[in-house]
Write an enzyme that holds these catalytic residues in place. Structure first.
Site, PDB file in Angstrom:
ATOM      1  N   ASP A 135       0.879  -1.166   0.000  1.00 31.26           N
ATOM      2  CA  ASP A 135       0.000   0.000   0.000  1.00 31.26           C
ATOM      3  C   ASP A 135       0.916   1.216   0.000  1.00 31.26           C
ATOM      4  O   ASP A 135       1.641   1.450   0.960  1.00 31.26           O
ATOM      5  CB  ASP A 135      -0.881  -0.050   1.261  1.00 31.26           C
ATOM      6  CG  ASP A 135      -1.705   1.213   1.453  1.00 31.26           C
ATOM      7  OD1 ASP A 135      -1.532   2.179   0.691  1.00 31.26           O
ATOM      8  OD2 ASP A 135      -2.527   1.223   2.405  1.00 31.26           O
ATOM      9  N   TYR A 175       1.507   0.007  14.933  1.00 30.61           N
ATOM     10  CA  TYR A 175       0.454  -0.133  13.930  1.00 30.61           C
ATOM     11  C   TYR A 175       0.745   0.725  12.703  1.00 30.61           C
ATOM     12  O   TYR A 175       0.963   1.923  12.828  1.00 30.61           O
ATOM     13  CB  TYR A 175      -0.906   0.258  14.519  1.00 30.61           C
ATOM     14  CG  TYR A 175      -2.001   0.186  13.500  1.00 30.61           C
ATOM     15  CD1 TYR A 175      -2.408  -1.043  12.992  1.00 30.61           C
ATOM     16  CD2 TYR A 175      -2.601   1.331  13.002  1.00 30.61           C
ATOM     17  CE1 TYR A 175      -3.395  -1.126  12.026  1.00 30.61           C
ATOM     18  CE2 TYR A 175      -3.598   1.263  12.039  1.00 30.61           C
ATOM     19  CZ  TYR A 175      -3.983   0.026  11.555  1.00 30.61           C
ATOM     20  OH  TYR A 175      -4.951  -0.042  10.593  1.00 30.61           O
ATOM     21  N   LYS A 233      -2.911  -2.723   7.809  1.00 28.84           N
ATOM     22  CA  LYS A 233      -2.993  -4.180   7.852  1.00 28.84           C
ATOM     23  C   LYS A 233      -2.105  -4.834   6.801  1.00 28.84           C
ATOM     24  O   LYS A 233      -1.677  -4.192   5.854  1.00 28.84           O
ATOM     25  CB  LYS A 233      -4.460  -4.608   7.669  1.00 28.84           C
ATOM     26  CG  LYS A 233      -5.179  -4.712   9.001  1.00 28.84           C
ATOM     27  CD  LYS A 233      -4.540  -5.768   9.898  1.00 28.84           C
ATOM     28  CE  LYS A 233      -5.219  -5.840  11.243  1.00 28.84           C
ATOM     29  NZ  LYS A 233      -4.411  -6.526  12.265  1.00 28.84           N
TER      30      LYS A 233
END
Ligand code: F6R
Ligand code: MG
Ligand code: MG
Length: 366
Positions: free
Chosen positions: A12, A228, A231
Protein backbone atom coordinates in the site's frame (compact mmCIF):
# COMPACT_ATOMS: atom_id res chain seq x y z
CA UNK A 1 12.35 -27.87 -18.75
CA UNK A 2 13.73 -24.84 -16.94
CA UNK A 3 11.62 -23.90 -13.91
CA UNK A 4 9.81 -20.57 -13.76
CA UNK A 5 9.10 -18.43 -10.72
CA UNK A 6 5.80 -16.69 -10.09
CA UNK A 7 6.23 -13.72 -7.73
CA UNK A 8 3.39 -11.68 -6.26
CA UNK A 9 4.69 -8.67 -4.36
CA UNK A 10 2.34 -6.02 -2.98
CA UNK A 11 2.31 -2.83 -0.97
CA UNK A 12 0.00 0.00 0.00
CA UNK A 13 1.81 3.11 -1.19
CA UNK A 14 -1.12 5.54 -1.08
CA UNK A 15 -4.91 5.45 -1.21
CA UNK A 16 -7.72 7.21 -3.13
CA UNK A 17 -9.83 8.29 -1.16
CA UNK A 18 -8.40 7.57 2.29
CA UNK A 19 -7.65 3.83 2.36
CA UNK A 20 -10.18 2.87 -0.35
CA UNK A 21 -8.54 2.30 -3.77
CA UNK A 22 -5.39 2.74 -5.86
CA UNK A 23 -5.28 5.73 -8.29
CA UNK A 24 -4.92 4.85 -12.01
CA UNK A 25 -1.70 6.89 -12.23
CA UNK A 26 -0.03 4.45 -9.81
CA UNK A 27 -1.17 1.45 -11.85
CA UNK A 28 0.16 3.12 -15.01
CA UNK A 29 3.50 3.97 -13.41
CA UNK A 30 3.90 0.36 -12.20
CA UNK A 31 2.99 -0.97 -15.68
CA UNK A 32 5.50 1.36 -17.38
CA UNK A 33 8.34 0.24 -15.12
CA UNK A 34 7.50 -3.46 -15.45
CA UNK A 35 7.25 -3.05 -19.24
CA UNK A 36 10.83 -1.70 -19.16
CA UNK A 37 11.90 -4.69 -17.05
CA UNK A 38 10.27 -6.93 -19.67
CA UNK A 39 12.14 -5.12 -22.47
CA UNK A 40 15.48 -5.71 -20.78
CA UNK A 41 14.45 -9.37 -20.25
CA UNK A 42 14.60 -9.16 -16.47
CA UNK A 43 11.12 -10.71 -16.24
CA UNK A 44 9.12 -12.98 -18.56
CA UNK A 45 5.74 -11.30 -18.02
CA UNK A 46 3.80 -9.17 -15.56
CA UNK A 47 0.31 -8.08 -14.57
CA UNK A 48 -0.49 -5.11 -12.36
CA UNK A 49 -3.72 -4.83 -10.40
CA UNK A 50 -5.15 -3.49 -7.15
CA UNK A 51 -7.20 -4.83 -4.29
CA UNK A 52 -8.57 -1.90 -2.31
CA UNK A 53 -5.64 0.41 -1.53
CA UNK A 54 -3.01 -2.26 -2.27
CA UNK A 55 -0.90 -2.23 -5.42
CA UNK A 56 -0.27 -5.80 -6.60
CA UNK A 57 2.66 -6.74 -8.85
CA UNK A 58 2.35 -10.18 -10.45
CA UNK A 59 5.58 -11.22 -12.22
CA UNK A 60 7.07 -14.31 -13.85
CA UNK A 61 10.83 -14.81 -14.29
CA UNK A 62 13.57 -17.43 -14.16
CA UNK A 63 15.53 -16.12 -11.19
CA UNK A 64 13.99 -18.17 -8.35
CA UNK A 65 12.32 -17.05 -5.12
CA UNK A 66 13.89 -14.40 -2.88
CA UNK A 67 15.87 -13.07 -5.82
CA UNK A 68 17.54 -9.74 -5.05
CA UNK A 69 17.09 -8.34 -8.57
CA UNK A 70 13.35 -9.08 -8.63
CA UNK A 71 12.82 -7.76 -5.11
CA UNK A 72 14.77 -4.61 -5.97
CA UNK A 73 12.61 -4.14 -9.07
CA UNK A 74 9.43 -4.38 -6.94
CA UNK A 75 10.87 -2.00 -4.36
CA UNK A 76 11.79 0.54 -7.05
CA UNK A 77 8.28 0.30 -8.55
CA UNK A 78 6.79 0.98 -5.10
CA UNK A 79 9.16 3.93 -4.59
CA UNK A 80 8.27 5.42 -7.97
CA UNK A 81 4.54 4.94 -7.24
CA UNK A 82 5.04 6.57 -3.84
CA UNK A 83 6.45 9.62 -5.62
CA UNK A 84 3.31 9.76 -7.82
CA UNK A 85 1.12 9.31 -4.72
CA UNK A 86 2.92 12.20 -3.01
CA UNK A 87 2.34 14.51 -6.00
CA UNK A 88 -1.38 13.71 -5.88
CA UNK A 89 -1.30 13.95 -2.08
CA UNK A 90 -2.93 10.53 -1.94
CA UNK A 91 -3.59 9.22 1.53
CA UNK A 92 -0.80 7.40 3.35
CA UNK A 93 1.72 7.81 0.50
CA UNK A 94 4.54 5.31 0.98
CA UNK A 95 2.71 3.74 3.93
CA UNK A 96 4.08 0.19 3.61
CA UNK A 97 7.69 1.09 2.72
CA UNK A 98 9.10 0.75 6.22
CA UNK A 99 12.77 1.12 5.28
CA UNK A 100 14.55 4.13 3.78
CA UNK A 101 16.53 2.09 1.28
CA UNK A 102 16.36 -1.38 -0.27
CA UNK A 103 18.61 -3.94 1.37
CA UNK A 104 18.54 -7.22 -0.54
CA UNK A 105 15.02 -8.57 0.01
CA UNK A 106 11.63 -6.86 0.47
CA UNK A 107 10.67 -9.40 3.14
CA UNK A 108 10.89 -7.58 6.47
CA UNK A 109 10.71 -4.16 4.76
CA UNK A 110 6.90 -3.79 4.58
CA UNK A 111 5.67 -5.29 1.28
CA UNK A 112 3.90 -8.68 1.28
CA UNK A 113 5.45 -11.49 -0.79
CA UNK A 114 4.23 -14.86 -2.11
CA UNK A 115 6.51 -16.66 -4.58
CA UNK A 116 6.82 -20.17 -5.95
CA UNK A 117 9.14 -21.92 -8.41
CA UNK A 118 7.99 -24.88 -10.51
CA UNK A 119 8.38 -26.63 -13.81
CA UNK A 120 5.35 -25.76 -15.93
CA UNK A 121 3.02 -28.63 -16.61
CA UNK A 122 1.50 -29.22 -20.07
CA UNK A 123 -1.17 -26.79 -18.88
CA UNK A 124 -0.62 -24.65 -15.79
CA UNK A 125 -3.72 -22.99 -14.32
CA UNK A 126 -3.13 -20.81 -11.24
CA UNK A 127 -5.39 -18.63 -9.12
CA UNK A 128 -3.93 -15.63 -7.31
CA UNK A 129 -5.89 -14.40 -4.29
CA UNK A 130 -5.37 -10.87 -3.01
CA UNK A 131 -7.04 -9.36 0.06
CA UNK A 132 -7.49 -5.92 1.59
CA UNK A 133 -8.31 -4.80 5.16
CA UNK A 134 -7.22 -8.06 6.74
CA UNK A 135 -4.22 -9.90 8.14
CA UNK A 136 -1.85 -12.55 6.98
CA UNK A 137 -3.50 -15.68 8.39
CA UNK A 138 -6.76 -14.97 6.55
CA UNK A 139 -5.83 -17.82 4.15
CA UNK A 140 -5.67 -20.50 6.87
CA UNK A 141 -9.31 -21.49 6.70
CA UNK A 142 -9.67 -21.42 2.89
CA UNK A 143 -6.36 -23.29 2.36
CA UNK A 144 -7.51 -25.93 4.85
CA UNK A 145 -10.79 -26.33 2.99
CA UNK A 146 -9.13 -26.49 -0.46
CA UNK A 147 -6.49 -29.05 0.45
CA UNK A 148 -7.97 -31.00 3.37
CA UNK A 149 -11.76 -30.78 3.56
CA UNK A 150 -13.59 -33.46 1.57
CA UNK A 151 -16.85 -31.49 1.95
CA UNK A 152 -15.17 -28.71 -0.06
CA UNK A 153 -12.86 -30.61 -2.38
CA UNK A 154 -14.55 -33.57 -3.98
CA UNK A 155 -11.24 -34.64 -5.52
CA UNK A 156 -9.83 -35.62 -2.11
CA UNK A 157 -12.36 -38.44 -2.13
CA UNK A 158 -12.92 -39.34 -5.76
CA UNK A 159 -9.76 -38.33 -7.68
CA UNK A 160 -6.82 -40.77 -7.46
CA UNK A 161 -4.40 -37.84 -8.00
CA UNK A 162 -5.55 -36.09 -4.79
CA UNK A 163 -6.50 -39.07 -2.63
CA UNK A 164 -3.10 -39.18 -0.85
CA UNK A 165 -3.67 -35.76 0.68
CA UNK A 166 -1.26 -32.86 1.07
CA UNK A 167 1.54 -31.58 3.30
CA UNK A 168 1.07 -28.23 5.11
CA UNK A 169 3.91 -25.91 6.16
CA UNK A 170 2.86 -23.76 9.14
CA UNK A 171 4.79 -20.76 10.49
CA UNK A 172 4.69 -19.41 14.03
CA UNK A 173 5.25 -15.75 13.18
CA UNK A 174 5.78 -14.72 16.79
CA UNK A 175 8.47 -17.31 17.62
CA UNK A 176 9.83 -17.42 14.05
CA UNK A 177 9.54 -21.23 13.79
CA UNK A 178 7.95 -23.65 11.34
CA UNK A 179 6.38 -27.13 11.39
CA UNK A 180 5.09 -29.56 8.71
CA UNK A 181 1.92 -31.67 8.90
CA UNK A 182 0.84 -34.52 6.62
CA UNK A 183 -2.87 -34.49 5.91
CA UNK A 184 -5.27 -36.20 6.38
CA UNK A 185 -3.32 -38.25 8.97
CA UNK A 186 -2.35 -35.22 11.09
CA UNK A 187 -5.43 -33.09 10.49
CA UNK A 188 -6.27 -32.62 14.16
CA UNK A 189 -2.68 -31.63 14.97
CA UNK A 190 -2.70 -29.06 12.18
CA UNK A 191 -5.98 -27.56 13.42
CA UNK A 192 -4.55 -27.10 16.92
CA UNK A 193 -2.41 -24.34 15.44
CA UNK A 194 -4.02 -22.88 12.32
CA UNK A 195 -7.30 -22.24 14.16
CA UNK A 196 -5.36 -19.30 15.70
CA UNK A 197 -4.45 -17.43 12.52
CA UNK A 198 -3.02 -14.32 14.20
CA UNK A 199 0.03 -16.36 15.21
CA UNK A 200 0.10 -19.58 13.15
CA UNK A 201 -0.11 -19.28 9.39
CA UNK A 202 -0.21 -21.76 6.55
CA UNK A 203 2.85 -20.64 4.59
CA UNK A 204 2.71 -23.30 1.89
CA UNK A 205 1.04 -26.53 0.81
CA UNK A 206 2.83 -29.35 -1.08
CA UNK A 207 1.82 -32.64 -2.64
CA UNK A 208 3.16 -35.67 -0.77
CA UNK A 209 6.00 -35.91 -3.30
CA UNK A 210 7.08 -32.34 -2.64
CA UNK A 211 5.51 -30.43 -5.55
CA UNK A 212 4.53 -26.89 -4.52
CA UNK A 213 0.74 -26.41 -4.55
CA UNK A 214 0.12 -23.11 -2.74
CA UNK A 215 2.06 -20.33 -1.06
CA UNK A 216 0.93 -17.32 0.95
CA UNK A 217 2.42 -14.07 2.21
CA UNK A 218 2.92 -14.20 5.98
CA UNK A 219 4.50 -10.80 6.60
CA UNK A 220 2.87 -9.12 9.62
CA UNK A 221 3.40 -5.39 9.30
CA UNK A 222 2.89 -4.67 12.98
CA UNK A 223 5.52 -7.23 14.00
CA UNK A 224 7.98 -5.77 11.47
CA UNK A 225 7.36 -2.14 12.38
CA UNK A 226 6.77 -2.71 16.11
CA UNK A 227 3.73 -0.44 15.85
CA UNK A 228 0.45 -0.13 13.93
CA UNK A 229 1.00 0.87 10.30
CA UNK A 230 -2.08 -0.59 8.59
CA UNK A 231 -2.99 -4.18 7.85
CA UNK A 232 -0.99 -6.88 6.08
CA UNK A 233 -3.50 -7.33 3.25
CA UNK A 234 -2.01 -10.68 2.22
CA UNK A 235 -1.75 -12.56 -1.09
CA UNK A 236 -1.81 -16.26 -1.92
CA UNK A 237 -0.97 -18.29 -5.06
CA UNK A 238 -2.68 -21.64 -5.71
CA UNK A 239 -1.90 -24.08 -8.55
CA UNK A 240 -4.98 -25.88 -9.85
CA UNK A 241 -6.16 -29.04 -11.67
CA UNK A 242 -4.44 -32.39 -12.18
CA UNK A 243 -2.68 -33.33 -8.91
CA UNK A 244 -4.08 -30.14 -7.32
CA UNK A 245 -7.69 -29.16 -6.52
CA UNK A 246 -9.78 -28.01 -9.49
CA UNK A 247 -10.28 -24.27 -10.01
CA UNK A 248 -13.83 -24.57 -8.66
CA UNK A 249 -12.60 -26.43 -5.56
CA UNK A 250 -10.04 -23.68 -4.97
CA UNK A 251 -12.71 -20.95 -5.19
CA UNK A 252 -15.40 -22.81 -3.22
CA UNK A 253 -14.19 -21.88 0.35
CA UNK A 254 -15.02 -18.23 -0.42
CA UNK A 255 -18.68 -19.08 -1.05
CA UNK A 256 -19.11 -19.00 2.74
CA UNK A 257 -17.48 -15.78 3.91
CA UNK A 258 -15.40 -16.41 7.03
CA UNK A 259 -14.65 -13.90 9.74
CA UNK A 260 -11.20 -12.34 9.64
CA UNK A 261 -9.42 -9.64 11.61
CA UNK A 262 -8.82 -6.24 10.09
CA UNK A 263 -11.54 -3.88 8.83
CA UNK A 264 -11.71 -0.42 10.45
CA UNK A 265 -8.34 0.61 11.93
CA UNK A 266 -7.18 -3.00 11.67
CA UNK A 267 -8.99 -3.50 14.98
CA UNK A 268 -12.18 -5.39 14.15
CA UNK A 269 -13.46 -8.78 13.08
CA UNK A 270 -15.50 -8.81 9.91
CA UNK A 271 -16.50 -11.11 7.02
CA UNK A 272 -14.11 -11.57 4.07
CA UNK A 273 -16.23 -10.58 1.04
CA UNK A 274 -15.29 -12.10 -2.35
CA UNK A 275 -15.67 -9.49 -5.12
CA UNK A 276 -14.59 -8.64 -8.65
CA UNK A 277 -11.52 -6.42 -8.98
CA UNK A 278 -13.87 -3.57 -9.88
CA UNK A 279 -15.80 -4.01 -6.62
CA UNK A 280 -12.76 -4.37 -4.37
CA UNK A 281 -13.15 -0.80 -3.08
CA UNK A 282 -13.77 -0.97 0.65
CA UNK A 283 -16.13 1.80 1.76
CA UNK A 284 -18.46 0.82 4.61
CA UNK A 285 -16.56 1.29 7.89
CA UNK A 286 -13.45 1.05 5.66
CA UNK A 287 -14.54 -2.42 4.58
CA UNK A 288 -15.78 -4.99 4.93
CA UNK A 289 -12.53 -6.87 4.14
CA UNK A 290 -12.27 -7.92 0.46
CA UNK A 291 -10.75 -10.78 -1.45
CA UNK A 292 -10.25 -10.93 -5.22
CA UNK A 293 -9.16 -13.92 -7.31
CA UNK A 294 -7.42 -13.67 -10.69
CA UNK A 295 -7.02 -16.84 -12.74
CA UNK A 296 -4.17 -17.26 -15.26
CA UNK A 297 -2.87 -20.00 -17.51
CA UNK A 298 0.92 -19.83 -17.55
CA UNK A 299 2.52 -20.58 -20.92
CA UNK A 300 6.35 -20.50 -21.00
CA UNK A 301 6.19 -17.87 -18.29
CA UNK A 302 3.53 -15.83 -20.10
CA UNK A 303 0.54 -14.86 -17.95
CA UNK A 304 -2.40 -15.78 -20.17
CA UNK A 305 -5.50 -14.06 -18.80
CA UNK A 306 -6.55 -12.99 -16.27
CA UNK A 307 -10.09 -14.08 -15.60
CA UNK A 308 -11.72 -12.22 -12.71
CA UNK A 309 -12.97 -15.35 -10.93
CA UNK A 310 -15.31 -13.75 -8.35
CA UNK A 311 -17.00 -11.66 -11.07
CA UNK A 312 -19.71 -14.29 -11.15
CA UNK A 313 -23.32 -14.17 -9.91
CA UNK A 314 -22.61 -17.52 -8.23
CA UNK A 315 -20.81 -15.46 -5.55
CA UNK A 316 -23.73 -13.00 -5.08
CA UNK A 317 -25.04 -15.03 -2.17
CA UNK A 318 -21.62 -14.97 -0.46
CA UNK A 319 -21.61 -11.19 -0.83
CA UNK A 320 -25.13 -11.05 0.62
CA UNK A 321 -24.13 -13.23 3.59
CA UNK A 322 -21.05 -11.04 4.13
CA UNK A 323 -23.27 -7.93 4.24
CA UNK A 324 -25.62 -9.56 6.75
CA UNK A 325 -22.70 -10.62 8.95
CA UNK A 326 -21.17 -7.15 8.61
CA UNK A 327 -24.36 -5.48 9.81
CA UNK A 328 -24.69 -7.84 12.75
CA UNK A 329 -21.09 -7.37 13.87
CA UNK A 330 -21.33 -3.57 13.42
CA UNK A 331 -24.18 -3.52 15.96
CA UNK A 332 -21.59 -4.43 18.62
CA UNK A 333 -19.84 -1.10 18.06
CA UNK A 334 -16.75 -0.92 20.30
CA UNK A 335 -17.52 -4.24 22.03
CA UNK A 336 -15.83 -7.59 21.51
CA UNK A 337 -16.19 -9.81 19.57
CA UNK A 338 -16.49 -7.10 16.89
CA UNK A 339 -13.48 -5.31 18.30
CA UNK A 340 -10.40 -7.53 18.55
CA UNK A 341 -9.50 -8.99 21.96
CA UNK A 342 -7.12 -6.91 24.12
CA UNK A 343 -4.13 -9.12 23.26
CA UNK A 344 -4.51 -8.36 19.52
CA UNK A 345 -5.26 -4.68 20.17
CA UNK A 346 -1.62 -4.46 21.27
CA UNK A 347 -0.83 -4.09 17.56
CA UNK A 348 -3.25 -1.21 16.96
CA UNK A 349 -3.32 2.42 18.06
CA UNK A 350 -5.12 1.54 21.32
CA UNK A 351 -1.97 1.23 23.51
CA UNK A 352 -1.38 4.99 23.15
CA UNK A 353 -4.82 5.64 24.65
CA UNK A 354 -4.23 3.04 27.39
CA UNK A 355 -0.96 4.75 28.25
CA UNK A 356 -2.71 8.09 28.77
CA UNK A 357 -5.15 6.52 31.25
CA UNK A 358 -2.64 4.31 33.06
CA UNK A 359 -1.97 6.66 35.97
CA UNK A 360 -5.69 7.02 36.74
CA UNK A 361 -6.00 3.41 37.90
CA UNK A 362 -5.88 2.95 41.67
CA UNK A 363 -5.76 -0.14 43.89
CA UNK A 364 -9.09 -1.58 45.05
CA UNK A 365 -9.78 -0.98 48.75
CA UNK A 366 -9.27 -4.18 50.89
C1 F6R B 1 -7.45 -0.52 7.96
C2 F6R B 1 -7.28 0.80 7.37
C3 F6R B 1 -8.17 1.90 7.76
C4 F6R B 1 -7.44 2.92 8.64
C5 F6R B 1 -8.36 4.07 9.10
C6 F6R B 1 -7.61 5.12 9.88
O1 F6R B 1 -6.52 -1.44 7.45
O2 F6R B 1 -6.36 1.01 6.60
O3 F6R B 1 -9.34 1.44 8.39
O4 F6R B 1 -6.89 2.28 9.76
O5 F6R B 1 -8.94 4.69 7.98
O6 F6R B 1 -6.56 5.55 9.10
P1 F6R B 1 -5.46 6.57 9.55
O7 F6R B 1 -4.95 6.11 10.89
O8 F6R B 1 -4.45 6.52 8.47
O9 F6R B 1 -6.18 7.91 9.67
MG1 MG C 1 -3.89 2.24 3.22
MG1 MG D 1 -4.81 -2.17 2.23
Amino acid sequence: MEPITLSVIKADVGGLVGHSTVHDDLLEKAEDLLEEALDREQILDYFVTACGDDLELIMTHRKGVDNEEIHRLAWEVFEACTAVAKQLKLYGAGQDLLADAFSGNVRGMGPGVAEMTFVERTSEPVVIFMADKTSAGAWNLPLFKMFADPFNTAGLVIAPSLHNGFRFEVHDVKEHKRIFFDLPQEMYDLLVFIGSPARYMVKAVYTKDGEIAAVSSTQRLALIAGRYVGKDDPVCIVRCQGQFPAVGEVLEPFAQPHIVEGWMRGSHYGPLMPTSVEEARPSRFDGPPRVIALGFQIADGRLVGPVDMFDDPAFDEARQIANTLATHLRRHGPFEPHRLPMEEMEYTTLPEVLHKLASRWEALPD
